[in-house]
Design a protein around this motif. Structure first.
Motif, short mmCIF file in Angstrom:
data_model
loop_
_atom_site.label_atom_id
_atom_site.label_comp_id
_atom_site.label_asym_id
_atom_site.label_seq_id
_atom_site.Cartn_x
_atom_site.Cartn_y
_atom_site.Cartn_z
N GLN A 124 0.86 -1.18 0.00
CA GLN A 124 0.00 0.00 0.00
C GLN A 124 0.90 1.23 0.00
O GLN A 124 1.87 1.29 0.76
CB GLN A 124 -0.88 -0.01 1.24
CG GLN A 124 -1.92 1.08 1.22
CD GLN A 124 -3.29 0.50 1.45
OE1 GLN A 124 -3.45 -0.32 2.32
NE2 GLN A 124 -4.26 0.96 0.70
N SER B 108 -9.13 0.43 -3.32
CA SER B 108 -9.52 1.13 -2.10
C SER B 108 -8.86 2.50 -2.00
O SER B 108 -7.66 2.64 -2.23
CB SER B 108 -9.14 0.30 -0.88
OG SER B 108 -9.46 1.02 0.29
N GLN C 244 -9.18 4.04 0.91
CA GLN C 244 -8.90 4.02 2.35
C GLN C 244 -7.76 3.04 2.61
O GLN C 244 -7.58 2.09 1.85
CB GLN C 244 -10.14 3.54 3.13
CG GLN C 244 -11.34 4.44 3.03
CD GLN C 244 -11.10 5.76 3.74
OE1 GLN C 244 -10.56 5.79 4.84
NE2 GLN C 244 -11.49 6.85 3.11
N VAL D 28 -5.89 -0.13 3.73
CA VAL D 28 -6.27 -1.52 3.99
C VAL D 28 -5.34 -2.03 5.08
O VAL D 28 -4.14 -1.77 5.05
CB VAL D 28 -6.11 -2.38 2.71
CG1 VAL D 28 -6.36 -3.85 3.00
CG2 VAL D 28 -7.05 -1.87 1.62
N SER D 29 -5.90 -2.75 6.04
CA SER D 29 -5.04 -3.35 7.06
C SER D 29 -5.23 -4.86 7.03
O SER D 29 -6.24 -5.36 6.54
CB SER D 29 -5.35 -2.78 8.44
OG SER D 29 -6.69 -3.02 8.78
N SER E 122 -16.41 -1.82 8.84
CA SER E 122 -15.36 -2.27 7.93
C SER E 122 -15.85 -3.47 7.14
O SER E 122 -16.63 -4.27 7.63
CB SER E 122 -14.10 -2.67 8.69
OG SER E 122 -13.54 -1.56 9.34
N THR F 182 -8.96 -5.87 6.01
CA THR F 182 -10.10 -5.02 6.36
C THR F 182 -9.90 -3.62 5.80
O THR F 182 -8.78 -3.14 5.68
CB THR F 182 -10.26 -4.91 7.90
OG1 THR F 182 -9.08 -4.32 8.45
CG2 THR F 182 -10.49 -6.26 8.53
N VAL F 183 -11.02 -2.99 5.46
CA VAL F 183 -11.01 -1.62 5.00
C VAL F 183 -12.28 -0.94 5.50
O VAL F 183 -13.36 -1.55 5.51
CB VAL F 183 -10.87 -1.52 3.45
CG1 VAL F 183 -12.08 -2.09 2.74
CG2 VAL F 183 -10.61 -0.10 3.01
N GLU F 184 -12.14 0.30 5.97
CA GLU F 184 -13.30 1.06 6.44
C GLU F 184 -14.18 1.45 5.27
O GLU F 184 -13.69 1.93 4.25
CB GLU F 184 -12.85 2.35 7.14
CG GLU F 184 -12.69 2.22 8.62
CD GLU F 184 -12.32 3.55 9.25
OE1 GLU F 184 -12.98 4.57 8.96
OE2 GLU F 184 -11.35 3.54 10.01
#
Length: 166
Positions: free
Chosen positions: A35, A105, A107, A109-110, A144, A156-158
């Motif tokens: 990312q 995304s 936002q 990503v984690s 998320s 996961t992404v918000e």
């Protein structure tokens, strides 16, 4: 002889990008989840590529390429489940969703190696992630979308609830 399948390979610490470049040069399809983010130093800001899952790269290989990957000195081994002898195959559908999430995304990503509680199945209908299917979970009071990757964890992404449909 089996067709191509997705496998997760462990690599030496901080060698992920080198392995990606070498495998690409050899013509072996691979995916390194990275990312782009802006890092702030005292005297400047710099855009850097952050590796999402340290010490791991995904490869899409047949049995011959599978052995070739292990010849690279920075590749340690494949992900193998306890009790198994063959590398763990990651379902094509999960890899496609994970790659889509990272590519589109807006936002951050984690990646969470722990297993999250199952959420309600949802589909993103608006925004850059339109078409992504996953699970809706609440993390730290925020909605998320989660994409699970067998044996590894969850990306996961918000996402705003207004962009989802069940």
């Amino acid at each position: 002889m089996r067709g191509k399948r997705w496998l997760a390979a462990y690599v030496k610490m901080h060698h992920e990008k080198r392995v990606r470049d070498k495998l690409t040069a050899l013509g072996i399809e691979n995916f390194l989840p990275v990312q782009n983010e802006v890092r702030q130093w005292s005297d400047r800001k710099k855009r850097v590529e952050r590796v999402l899952i340290p010490m791991m790269i995904f490869v899409h290989v047949d049995s011959v390429e599978q052995r070739t990957v292990l010849t690279h000195p920075s590749v340690l081994r494949y992900l193998v489940l306890r009790g198994d002898h063959a590398p763990t195959e990651i379902p094509e559908e999960q890899m496609e969703r994970f790659r889509f999430m990272l590519d589109y995304s807006d936002q951050p990503v984690s990646f969470n190696p722990e297993t999250l509680q199952p959420g309600k199945k949802v589909k993103v209908v608006r925004g850059p992630l339109a078409g992504l299917e996953g699970e809706l979970v609440t993390i730290d009071g925020k909605s998320s979308v989660v994409v699970r990757i067998s044996q590894l964890g969850c990306a996961t992404v918000e996402v705003s609830i207004s962009m989802l449909e069940t």
